[in-house]
Design a protein around this motif. Structure first.
Motif, PDB file in Angstrom:
ATOM      1  N   THR A 115       0.743  -1.052  -0.311  1.00 17.07           N
ATOM      2  CA  THR A 115      -0.140  -0.002   0.356  1.00 17.07           C
ATOM      3  C   THR A 115       1.016   1.053   0.207  1.00 17.07           C
ATOM      4  O   THR A 115       1.833   1.205   0.809  1.00 17.07           O
ATOM      5  CB  THR A 115      -1.088   0.047   1.197  1.00 17.07           C
ATOM      6  OG1 THR A 115      -0.210   0.185   2.231  1.00 17.07           O
ATOM      7  CG2 THR A 115      -1.598  -1.318   1.359  1.00 17.07           C
ATOM      8  N   LYS A 116      -0.176   2.999  -0.665  1.00 15.40           N
ATOM      9  CA  LYS A 116       1.110   3.246  -0.764  1.00 15.40           C
ATOM     10  C   LYS A 116       0.306   4.480  -0.786  1.00 15.40           C
ATOM     11  O   LYS A 116      -0.478   4.349  -1.900  1.00 15.40           O
ATOM     12  CB  LYS A 116       2.488   3.440  -1.593  1.00 15.40           C
ATOM     13  CG  LYS A 116       3.481   4.118  -2.227  1.00 15.40           C
ATOM     14  CD  LYS A 116       3.874   4.553  -3.616  1.00 15.40           C
ATOM     15  CE  LYS A 116       5.085   4.749  -3.957  1.00 15.40           C
ATOM     16  NZ  LYS A 116       6.287   4.915  -5.132  1.00 15.40           N
ATOM     17  N   ARG A 117       0.684   5.251  -0.200  1.00 14.61           N
ATOM     18  CA  ARG A 117      -0.191   7.216  -0.149  1.00 14.61           C
ATOM     19  C   ARG A 117      -0.169   7.642  -1.146  1.00 14.61           C
ATOM     20  O   ARG A 117      -1.114   7.678  -1.864  1.00 14.61           O
ATOM     21  CB  ARG A 117      -0.073   7.673   1.293  1.00 14.61           C
ATOM     22  CG  ARG A 117      -0.194   6.974   2.511  1.00 14.61           C
ATOM     23  CD  ARG A 117      -0.052   8.199   3.356  1.00 14.61           C
ATOM     24  NE  ARG A 117      -0.086   9.517   3.198  1.00 14.61           N
ATOM     25  CZ  ARG A 117      -1.054  10.287   4.037  1.00 14.61           C
ATOM     26  NH1 ARG A 117      -1.811   9.597   4.585  1.00 14.61           N
ATOM     27  NH2 ARG A 117      -0.979  11.197   3.802  1.00 14.61           N
ATOM     28  N   THR A 118       0.405   7.806  -1.933  1.00 16.03           N
ATOM     29  CA  THR A 118       0.800   8.416  -3.895  1.00 16.03           C
ATOM     30  C   THR A 118       0.583   7.797  -4.566  1.00 16.03           C
ATOM     31  O   THR A 118      -0.123   8.227  -5.356  1.00 16.03           O
ATOM     32  CB  THR A 118       2.021   9.139  -3.711  1.00 16.03           C
ATOM     33  OG1 THR A 118       3.021   7.868  -3.680  1.00 16.03           O
ATOM     34  CG2 THR A 118       2.782   9.982  -2.467  1.00 16.03           C
ATOM     35  N   GLU A 119      -0.229   6.417  -4.012  1.00 18.91           N
ATOM     36  CA  GLU A 119      -0.758   5.772  -5.313  1.00 18.91           C
ATOM     37  C   GLU A 119      -2.411   6.131  -5.848  1.00 18.91           C
ATOM     38  O   GLU A 119      -2.157   6.053  -6.750  1.00 18.91           O
ATOM     39  CB  GLU A 119      -0.810   4.043  -4.920  1.00 18.91           C
ATOM     40  CG  GLU A 119      -0.467   3.335  -5.984  1.00 18.91           C
ATOM     41  CD  GLU A 119       0.165   2.086  -5.802  1.00 18.91           C
ATOM     42  OE1 GLU A 119       0.891   1.523  -6.219  1.00 18.91           O
ATOM     43  OE2 GLU A 119      -0.977   0.999  -5.541  1.00 18.91           O
ATOM     44  N   SER A 120      -2.998   5.632  -4.198  1.00 20.26           N
ATOM     45  CA  SER A 120      -4.159   6.330  -4.026  1.00 20.26           C
ATOM     46  C   SER A 120      -5.106   6.214  -3.095  1.00 20.26           C
ATOM     47  O   SER A 120      -4.138   6.322  -1.844  1.00 20.26           O
ATOM     48  CB  SER A 120      -4.987   3.899  -4.230  1.00 20.26           C
ATOM     49  OG  SER A 120      -6.510   4.225  -3.789  1.00 20.26           O
ATOM     50  N   PRO A 121      -5.949   7.223  -3.087  1.00 19.36           N
ATOM     51  CA  PRO A 121      -6.608   7.715  -1.526  1.00 19.36           C
ATOM     52  C   PRO A 121      -7.326   5.860  -0.745  1.00 19.36           C
ATOM     53  O   PRO A 121      -7.736   6.605   0.222  1.00 19.36           O
ATOM     54  CB  PRO A 121      -7.643   8.568  -2.595  1.00 19.36           C
ATOM     55  CG  PRO A 121      -8.279   8.015  -4.137  1.00 19.36           C
ATOM     56  CD  PRO A 121      -6.423   7.697  -4.215  1.00 19.36           C
ATOM     57  N   PHE A 122      -7.259   4.979  -1.731  1.00 20.10           N
ATOM     58  CA  PHE A 122      -8.043   3.187  -1.261  1.00 20.10           C
ATOM     59  C   PHE A 122      -6.456   3.220  -0.264  1.00 20.10           C
ATOM     60  O   PHE A 122      -6.778   2.311   0.567  1.00 20.10           O
ATOM     61  CB  PHE A 122      -8.448   2.726  -1.993  1.00 20.10           C
ATOM     62  CG  PHE A 122      -9.472   3.074  -2.480  1.00 20.10           C
ATOM     63  CD1 PHE A 122     -10.941   3.682  -1.982  1.00 20.10           C
ATOM     64  CD2 PHE A 122     -10.013   4.073  -3.624  1.00 20.10           C
ATOM     65  CE1 PHE A 122     -11.945   3.033  -2.710  1.00 20.10           C
ATOM     66  CE2 PHE A 122     -10.750   4.146  -4.278  1.00 20.10           C
ATOM     67  CZ  PHE A 122     -12.314   4.867  -3.812  1.00 20.10           C
ATOM     68  N   ASP A 123      -5.411   3.955   0.140  1.00 18.68           N
ATOM     69  CA  ASP A 123      -4.245   3.619   0.630  1.00 18.68           C
ATOM     70  C   ASP A 123      -4.299   4.341   1.697  1.00 18.68           C
ATOM     71  O   ASP A 123      -3.139   5.934   1.319  1.00 18.68           O
ATOM     72  CB  ASP A 123      -3.424   2.777  -0.395  1.00 18.68           C
ATOM     73  CG  ASP A 123      -3.886   2.253  -1.265  1.00 18.68           C
ATOM     74  OD1 ASP A 123      -4.690   1.369  -1.727  1.00 18.68           O
ATOM     75  OD2 ASP A 123      -2.047   1.960  -1.648  1.00 18.68           O
ATOM     76  N   PRO A 124      -4.768   4.623   2.495  1.00 18.14           N
ATOM     77  CA  PRO A 124      -4.873   5.692   3.512  1.00 18.14           C
ATOM     78  C   PRO A 124      -2.959   5.736   4.463  1.00 18.14           C
ATOM     79  O   PRO A 124      -3.033   6.899   4.985  1.00 18.14           O
ATOM     80  CB  PRO A 124      -5.531   5.563   4.611  1.00 18.14           C
ATOM     81  CG  PRO A 124      -6.311   4.116   4.390  1.00 18.14           C
ATOM     82  CD  PRO A 124      -5.781   4.149   3.240  1.00 18.14           C
TER      83      PRO A 124
END
Length: 642
Positions: A107-116
């Motif tokens: 998971t990666k915050r800069t990749e998607s808002p679904f990765d908080p």
């Protein structure tokens, strides 16, 4: 495209909101399609397969019941996040997993808002979920809003102290949050320790399953007619080691264990706790790593990490190896030494095979200790083994040793205990990216007093450093080596004990000296060959030691050359900084020496192949060649004339 799975329901899901209109039967079918899509995608990219297959139903159920991304869904570690990515708008890129400019394997915050909340290491999810819950109640992020916080954590990750620190704090604060304990009885290696045994006992007796669930569920969440019966069942089973006693003592309401592959059961329980919970909840879900794909289910590691593979057979497409891996060379060298010395023992943190200790575990199980995902404990445990007269090798990935750094300082270095740190995955590691890069160990170890820090330039050098570490009985020592196969040099029957703090000369030259620390030496030699063709013959040396430095060799190189360049697979503050300090203390710069230090740049480098990552870092043979030309002030025209 014809060999890809048929996915009519998944084709209708572009985001979790699309799942709200699906019936429970359609959600169950969606899980089957997501599993097929995950297998198909990872067969093309390689990556972490088993963990994701084990949580397919759970992933579908969570996104169907909760309102992500407003509700913060946090996956511990992130090995299991591929189905989550497929359902959250990234299906069209899922076949770029772990490749340059592609999707991260975590998971990666800069990749998607679904990765908080990003992760690559274990046991952080409950702390993060609690942080989001408190931020919600304090009015944080009003422009987006924060709903519920849900942490999904595996039973292996639960063995780390940080998870219990977070649960203790969460129970004290009493905030509404959800912890899903994904209990698959397996992290990367089979789980070890009392907690694993405790979890196993929760569902050891099948006839008691329903009674346990009733007895230890959150009684207040049951319909009123059933609450009294549940209380009586709970009282009847009092004193037995069943249900969520441990978790309830920490302040959590406990529900479970439940079947994590039964969509009907998952949806029913999650809807109930979603609608009625007021404080911290722990939902204990039983899953099987590798579920639904035979080759993963039968593999020893349940398909934890795979290369590209054939879907029908499960056979992995691995490139032929031209040399043994550094990890296997370390493992064999250690076993050979342990055969001769019964005081040698080994400690690892949930990575016996990943660190090469599988060989030691098979041969000398009583002297090999897998402490679980508990690096802090592992380091202090090794320190006391040393204090007790043993010769412990503490084998951890560089990036995981970071988690035990206070113990390295406080329990090992301050007490000058001879723990030998075998640091695997040193430098840039490729597809796992920044969270797993071994960038910082040179800097954080070499600044400690009275420690020996070595880096192997090739697999034969690694054997020598294992032997050297075994011989050091008066202080801590460390040796680092990268992921992957070695250079292909001839290996000795046994490693030789090196003279502490002494490097070696590789080739004599003039004008510029290149002093390498670690496996960039092979790139240095390639650069030297190209420079020689242009009429420039650099001196090349292998430092071997960052602590203590080879003062005589370094000062001689500085005196005999116009320029000195250091190169290492580590961050600013490491080997080159120590060399610069020595040169400054000795007044060498006053004589006009040109000095350059080539290190990893002051940034985190995204996942790609190791070669691409080192090119991005500016540490390839071409970069070394360019640095020599730059420091000498030689232009391309001049080299052509030469």
């Amino acid at each position: 495209m014809s060999d890809r799975p048929v996915t009519p329901i998944l084709d209708r899901v572009q985001a979790p909101a699309d799942m709200k209109a699906l019936s429970d039967r359609e959600l169950a079918q969606l899980a089957h399609e997501v599993r097929a899509e995950t297998i198909s995608a990872v067969s093309e990219t390689g990556g972490h397969l088993g963990a994701g297959l084990g949580v397919v139903e759970l992933t579908v159920a969570l996104h169907a019941i909760f309102d992500t991304p407003r509700d913060r869904l946090i996956w511990d570690v992130g090995h299991q996040c591929y189905p989550h990515k497929i359902l959250t708008g990234r299906r069209d890129r899922i076949r770029t997993l772990r490749s340059k400019t592609g999707l991260s394997g975590f998971t990666k915050r800069t990749e998607s808002p679904f990765d908080p909340f990003g992760a690559g290491h274990s046991s952080t999810s409950i702390s993060a979920a609690l942080g989001f819950a408190v931020a919600r109640d304090l009015g944080g992020a009003p422009e987006h809003g924060i709903g519920d916080a849900i942490a999904v954590i595996g039973d292996g990750s639960m063995s780390a102290g940080m998870a219990f620190e977070a649960m203790n704090n969460a129970g004290h604060l009493g905030k509404r949050l959800f912890v899903i304990l994904n209990d698959n009885e397996m992290s990367i290696a089979p789980p070890t320790g009392a907690l694993s045994s405790y979890l196993s006992r929760l569902y050891a007796g099948e006839p008691f399953q329903e009674m346990k669930a009733a007895a230890k569920g959150a009684v207040s969440l049951l319909p009123e007619p059933f609450q009294e019966g549940a209380r009586r069942a709970k009282e009847m089973l009092k004193g037995m080691t069943v249900g969520g006693t441990l978790f309830e003592e920490l302040g959590f309401s406990y529900v479970g264990p439940i079947d994590g592959h039964d969509m009907e059961q998952l949806l029913s329980v999650l809807r109930t706790v979603h609608d009625r919970a007021t404080g911290p909840m722990l939902i204990h879900v039983l899953t099987k790593k590798g579920k639904g794909y035979g080759p993963a289910e039968t593999a020893d590691d349940k398909g934890h990490a795979t290369a590209k593979f054939d879907v029908l057979s499960g056979k992995q497409h691995k490139a032929p190896s031209n040399a043994p891996s550094y990890t296997s060379v370390f493992g064999k060298a250690l076993v050979d030494l342990a055969t001769e010395d019964d005081k040698i023992c080994a400690v690892t943190a949930a990575m016996p095979d990943g660190t090469g200790l599988g060989q030691m575990l098979d041969r000398y199980p009583s002297r090999t200790f897998d402490v679980g995902i508990a690096e802090q404990h592992g380091v202090t445990f090794a320190a006391a083994l040393a204090a007790g007269g043993m010769k412990p090798f503490c084998a951890m990935y560089s990036t995981f040793l970071q988690r035990g750094y206070d113990q390295v300082v406080h329990d090992v270095a301050v007490q000058r205990l001879p723990v030998r740190f075998a640091i695997d995955r040193a430098g840039l590691v490729g597809a796992d990216g920044a969270t797993h890069a071994g960038s910082f160990d040179i800097a954080f170890l070499a600044n400690l007093p009275d420690i020996v820090v070595m880096a192997a330039a090739d697999e034969a050098e690694l054997m020598h450093m294992v032997a050297t570490a075994a011989s050091i009985d008066d202080r801590p020592s460390a040796f680092r080596y990268p992921r992957g196969e070695g250079v292909g040099v001839d290996l000795p029957d046994r490693g030789e004990v090196l003279e502490i703090g002494k490097g070696r000369m590789i080739r004599d030259g003039s004008r510029v000296a290149i002093l390498s620390f670690g496996t960039r030496l092979s790139e240095v030699e390639r650069a030297a060959e190209k420079l020689a063709a242009k009429g420039i013959t650099p001196t090349v040396a292998d430092a071997r030691f960052a602590k203590p430095l080879d003062r005589d060799m370094i000062l001689a190189l500085a005196a005999d050359h116009e320029a000195l360049i250091t190169i290492e697979e580590g961050a600013v503050g490491g080997f080159g900084s120590h060399v610069a300090q020595l040169l400054s203390d000795e007044g060498v710069f006053d004589a006009g020496l040109k000095f350059r230090s080539m290190t990893l740049p002051d940034t985190f480098i995204d996942h790609a192949s190791p070669a691409d990552m080192y090119a991005t870092a500016g540490l390839s043979a071409a970069d070394i060649e360019a640095k020599v030309l730059e420091v000498l002030g030689v232009t391309a025209i001049e080299t052509r004339r030469a």
